[in-house]
Design a protein around this motif. Structure first.
Motif, PDB file in Angstrom:
ATOM      1  N   ILE B 186       0.853  -1.188   0.000  1.00 36.26           N
ATOM      2  CA  ILE B 186       0.000   0.000   0.000  1.00 36.26           C
ATOM      3  C   ILE B 186       0.891   1.241   0.000  1.00 36.26           C
ATOM      4  CG2 ILE B 186      -1.942   1.134   1.193  1.00 36.26           C
ATOM      5  CD1 ILE B 186      -2.517  -1.814   0.521  1.00 36.26           C
ATOM      6  N   SER B 187       0.543   2.233  -0.812  1.00 38.72           N
ATOM      7  CA  SER B 187       1.457   3.363  -1.019  1.00 38.72           C
ATOM      8  C   SER B 187       1.879   4.035   0.296  1.00 38.72           C
ATOM      9  CB  SER B 187       0.853   4.396  -1.962  1.00 38.72           C
ATOM     10  OG  SER B 187      -0.244   5.035  -1.358  1.00 38.72           O
ATOM     11  N   SER B 188       0.921   4.235   1.199  1.00 36.59           N
ATOM     12  CA  SER B 188       1.257   4.993   2.412  1.00 36.59           C
ATOM     13  C   SER B 188       2.324   4.280   3.235  1.00 36.59           C
ATOM     14  CB  SER B 188      -0.004   5.219   3.248  1.00 36.59           C
ATOM     15  OG  SER B 188      -0.762   4.034   3.323  1.00 36.59           O
ATOM     16  N   ARG B 189       2.196   2.942   3.357  1.00 38.84           N
ATOM     17  CA  ARG B 189       3.140   2.207   4.212  1.00 38.84           C
ATOM     18  C   ARG B 189       4.497   2.038   3.516  1.00 38.84           C
ATOM     19  NH1 ARG B 189       3.605  -2.839   7.236  1.00 38.84           N
ATOM     20  NH2 ARG B 189       3.547  -2.303   9.446  1.00 38.84           N
ATOM     21  N   VAL B 190       4.472   1.905   2.197  1.00 43.39           N
ATOM     22  CA  VAL B 190       5.735   1.805   1.456  1.00 43.39           C
ATOM     23  C   VAL B 190       6.472   3.150   1.504  1.00 43.39           C
ATOM     24  CG1 VAL B 190       6.769   1.330  -0.804  1.00 43.39           C
ATOM     25  CG2 VAL B 190       4.831  -0.030  -0.023  1.00 43.39           C
ATOM     26  N   MET B 191       5.715   4.251   1.388  1.00 45.22           N
ATOM     27  CA  MET B 191       6.330   5.590   1.479  1.00 45.22           C
ATOM     28  C   MET B 191       6.982   5.802   2.839  1.00 45.22           C
ATOM     29  SD  MET B 191       3.385   7.897  -0.310  1.00 45.22           S
ATOM     30  CE  MET B 191       4.129   9.499  -0.080  1.00 45.22           C
ATOM     31  N   LEU B 192       6.299   5.283   3.851  1.00 42.89           N
ATOM     32  CA  LEU B 192       6.801   5.387   5.220  1.00 42.89           C
ATOM     33  C   LEU B 192       8.174   4.722   5.350  1.00 42.89           C
ATOM     34  CD1 LEU B 192       4.764   6.237   7.590  1.00 42.89           C
ATOM     35  CD2 LEU B 192       4.783   3.854   8.164  1.00 42.89           C
ATOM     36  N   CYS B 193       8.263   3.529   4.803  1.00 42.20           N
ATOM     37  CA  CYS B 193       9.515   2.773   4.883  1.00 42.20           C
ATOM     38  C   CYS B 193      10.595   3.460   4.046  1.00 42.20           C
ATOM     39  CB  CYS B 193       9.265   1.332   4.422  1.00 42.20           C
ATOM     40  SG  CYS B 193      10.642   0.251   4.807  1.00 42.20           S
ATOM     41  N   ALA B 194      10.200   3.953   2.867  1.00 36.28           N
ATOM     42  CA  ALA B 194      11.156   4.690   2.020  1.00 36.28           C
ATOM     43  C   ALA B 194      11.652   5.936   2.759  1.00 36.28           C
ATOM     44  CB  ALA B 194      10.496   5.079   0.698  1.00 36.28           C
ATOM     45  N   ALA B 195      10.748   6.594   3.482  1.00 32.44           N
ATOM     46  CA  ALA B 195      11.137   7.796   4.236  1.00 32.44           C
ATOM     47  C   ALA B 195      12.110   7.437   5.357  1.00 32.44           C
ATOM     48  CB  ALA B 195       9.900   8.496   4.795  1.00 32.44           C
ATOM     49  N   HIS B 196      11.878   6.283   6.009  1.00 35.18           N
ATOM     50  CA  HIS B 196      12.845   5.824   7.021  1.00 35.18           C
ATOM     51  C   HIS B 196      14.218   5.654   6.390  1.00 35.18           C
ATOM     52  CE1 HIS B 196      11.134   4.649  11.003  1.00 35.18           C
ATOM     53  NE2 HIS B 196       9.993   4.819  10.371  1.00 35.18           N
ATOM     54  N   GLN B 197      14.255   5.024   5.219  1.00 29.82           N
ATOM     55  CA  GLN B 197      15.557   4.794   4.565  1.00 29.82           C
ATOM     56  C   GLN B 197      16.213   6.118   4.177  1.00 29.82           C
ATOM     57  OE1 GLN B 197      13.926   1.539   1.802  1.00 29.82           O
ATOM     58  NE2 GLN B 197      16.054   0.925   2.080  1.00 29.82           N
ATOM     59  N   ALA B 198      15.437   7.006   3.538  1.00 27.84           N
ATOM     60  CA  ALA B 198      16.006   8.293   3.108  1.00 27.84           C
ATOM     61  C   ALA B 198      16.499   9.084   4.322  1.00 27.84           C
ATOM     62  CB  ALA B 198      14.958   9.095   2.340  1.00 27.84           C
ATOM     63  N   HIS B 199      15.761   9.012   5.418  1.00 26.50           N
ATOM     64  CA  HIS B 199      16.152   9.785   6.596  1.00 26.50           C
ATOM     65  C   HIS B 199      17.415   9.215   7.250  1.00 26.50           C
ATOM     66  CE1 HIS B 199      15.462  12.936   9.400  1.00 26.50           C
ATOM     67  NE2 HIS B 199      15.624  12.111  10.407  1.00 26.50           N
ATOM     68  N   MET B 200      17.538   7.890   7.245  1.00 29.63           N
ATOM     69  CA  MET B 200      18.765   7.297   7.796  1.00 29.63           C
ATOM     70  C   MET B 200      19.953   7.659   6.922  1.00 29.63           C
ATOM     71  SD  MET B 200      19.595   5.771  10.555  1.00 29.63           S
ATOM     72  CE  MET B 200      21.248   6.410  10.813  1.00 29.63           C
ATOM     73  N   VAL B 201      19.744   7.670   5.608  1.00 31.65           N
ATOM     74  CA  VAL B 201      20.813   8.103   4.694  1.00 31.65           C
ATOM     75  C   VAL B 201      21.261   9.518   5.059  1.00 31.65           C
ATOM     76  CG1 VAL B 201      21.286   8.801   2.295  1.00 31.65           C
ATOM     77  CG2 VAL B 201      20.179   6.599   2.765  1.00 31.65           C
ATOM     78  N   LEU B 202      20.286  10.407   5.260  1.00 33.06           N
ATOM     79  CA  LEU B 202      20.609  11.794   5.627  1.00 33.06           C
ATOM     80  C   LEU B 202      21.408  11.829   6.928  1.00 33.06           C
ATOM     81  CD1 LEU B 202      20.250  14.914   5.352  1.00 33.06           C
ATOM     82  CD2 LEU B 202      18.210  14.646   6.784  1.00 33.06           C
ATOM     83  N   ARG B 203      20.961  11.064   7.921  1.00 32.18           N
ATOM     84  CA  ARG B 203      21.653  11.082   9.214  1.00 32.18           C
ATOM     85  C   ARG B 203      23.103  10.590   9.074  1.00 32.18           C
ATOM     86  NH1 ARG B 203      19.417  11.882  13.891  1.00 32.18           N
ATOM     87  NH2 ARG B 203      20.459  10.181  14.988  1.00 32.18           N
ATOM     88  N   ILE B 204      23.308   9.564   8.260  1.00 29.80           N
ATOM     89  CA  ILE B 204      24.675   9.061   8.047  1.00 29.80           C
ATOM     90  C   ILE B 204      25.527  10.154   7.391  1.00 29.80           C
ATOM     91  CG2 ILE B 204      26.092   7.366   6.800  1.00 29.80           C
ATOM     92  CD1 ILE B 204      23.636   5.414   7.107  1.00 29.80           C
ATOM     93  N   ILE B 205      24.960  10.827   6.398  1.00 31.70           N
ATOM     94  CA  ILE B 205      25.679  11.912   5.716  1.00 31.70           C
ATOM     95  C   ILE B 205      26.099  12.991   6.725  1.00 31.70           C
ATOM     96  CG2 ILE B 205      25.375  13.856   4.095  1.00 31.70           C
ATOM     97  CD1 ILE B 205      23.516  11.973   2.470  1.00 31.70           C
ATOM     98  N   LEU B 206      25.236  13.225   7.712  1.00 31.08           N
ATOM     99  CA  LEU B 206      25.504  14.278   8.703  1.00 31.08           C
ATOM    100  C   LEU B 206      26.233  13.738   9.936  1.00 31.08           C
ATOM    101  CD1 LEU B 206      22.079  16.136   8.423  1.00 31.08           C
ATOM    102  CD2 LEU B 206      24.234  16.703   7.289  1.00 31.08           C
ATOM    103  N   ASN B 207      26.808  12.543   9.802  1.00 29.66           N
ATOM    104  CA  ASN B 207      27.576  11.914  10.896  1.00 29.66           C
ATOM    105  C   ASN B 207      26.742  11.650  12.147  1.00 29.66           C
ATOM    106  OD1 ASN B 207      29.967  11.889   9.363  1.00 29.66           O
ATOM    107  ND2 ASN B 207      30.306  14.039   9.898  1.00 29.66           N
TER     108      ASN B 207
END
Lengths: 64, 211
Positions: B186-207
């Motif tokens: 379902i789009s909403s739950r898949v978007m949620l998981c994608a957002a978790h991944q994108a946000h973790m990527v951002l956090r890694i970039i920012l140490n």
């Protein structure tokens, strides 16, 4: 005892392959970290759990 | 009218702060699989002004993808790499992209992935997910990998979380909702998981390495 996914498991002396099989994991869907390092799939049969080891078995499910 | 590059960078700096934006703008992220997860991660990172995206998928946009993947009806039949590149360019005209319309395997993975600082696993098949993770952690131990497992069905949004498995291995999802159980995606739950991944990527970039 071996700490696996946060629980103490009596599997010292067992190989990673034996443990995965006995715990019902599909070896094709897992990644196994032992004491913070990945265990390459080719070494599942030769990697033996020892007392005090800490492992994480990540079992993937489908969907993306 | 499309803004100039200077205006674009100025706007990002105003929103994120120059110091943070410099880090985001100099990062290269590889996204393996451009379905619901991969297309969503790419859009989040493109909006943030990520330095460069490496996008990998062999598949074409199908009508059955449009309920959750970030493509449009007029893109049916296009390769997902080409369609996503087009959509990302409309969002961020200055985004650098490298696309690979191939099936990633152990023979080509090292060459393609080596240019990335962080790798996102965004495949749909459980075996293929496990293969990529094992490959990266065994063969490219200097890379960070952010994976996904468990986002199918209509279970609570709050079950989807990010977990740090080891130093460079992060996992997003509820780790149990399997699409093979016939519960759909379902789009909403898949978007949620994608957002978790994108946000973790951002956090890694920012140490920020904790979840």
């Amino acid at each position: 005892m071996v700490r696996i996914n946060g629980e103490d498991v009596a599997c010292s002396g067992k190989s990673v392959a034996e443990y995965l099989h006995s715990a019902g994991y599909d070896a094709g869907r897992v990644a196994v970290e032992l004491n913070g390092n990945i265990v390459p799939k080719a070494l599942y049969g030769d990697t033996i759990f020892k007392d005090g080891d800490s492992a994480e078995v990540v079992s993937f499910v489908g969907g993306g | 009218m499309i803004p100039t590059k200077e205006a674009w960078i100025k706007a990002l700096n105003e929103r994120h702060g120059t110091k943070m934006q410099e880090k985001i703008s100099s990062a290269t992220v590889c996204i393996c699989g451009l379905g619901g997860l991969g297309s969503g991660i790419a859009i989040a990172l493109a909006r943030m002004g990520i330095g460069k995206l490496i996008l990998i998928d062999f598949d074409k946009v199908d009508i059955t993808n449009l309920h959750r993947q970030q493509y449009k009806a007029n893109q049916i039949g296009m390769h997902k790499t080409e369609a996503l590149k087009e959509n990302l360019k409309e969002i961020n005209p200055y985004l650098k992209m490298e696309i690979h319309t191939i099936r990633l395997d152990e023979n080509n993975a090292k060459d393609i992935l080596s240019g990335a600082d962080i790798i996102c696993e965004a495949f749909d098949n459980a075996e293929v997910k496990a293969e990529l993770v094992n490959f990266v952690l065994s063969e490219m131990p200097e890379k960070y990998i952010v994976c996904a497992s468990g986002m199918a069905g209509i279970n609570s949004a709050n079950l989807v979380k990010t977990r740090k498995i080891s130093k460079r291995f992060y996992l997003c999802g509820d780790e149990m909702s399997d699409v093979e159980d016939g519960i759909g995606l379902i789009s909403s739950r898949v978007m949620l998981c994608a957002a978790h991944q994108a946000h973790m990527v951002l956090r890694i970039i920012l140490n920020e390495f904790e979840v």
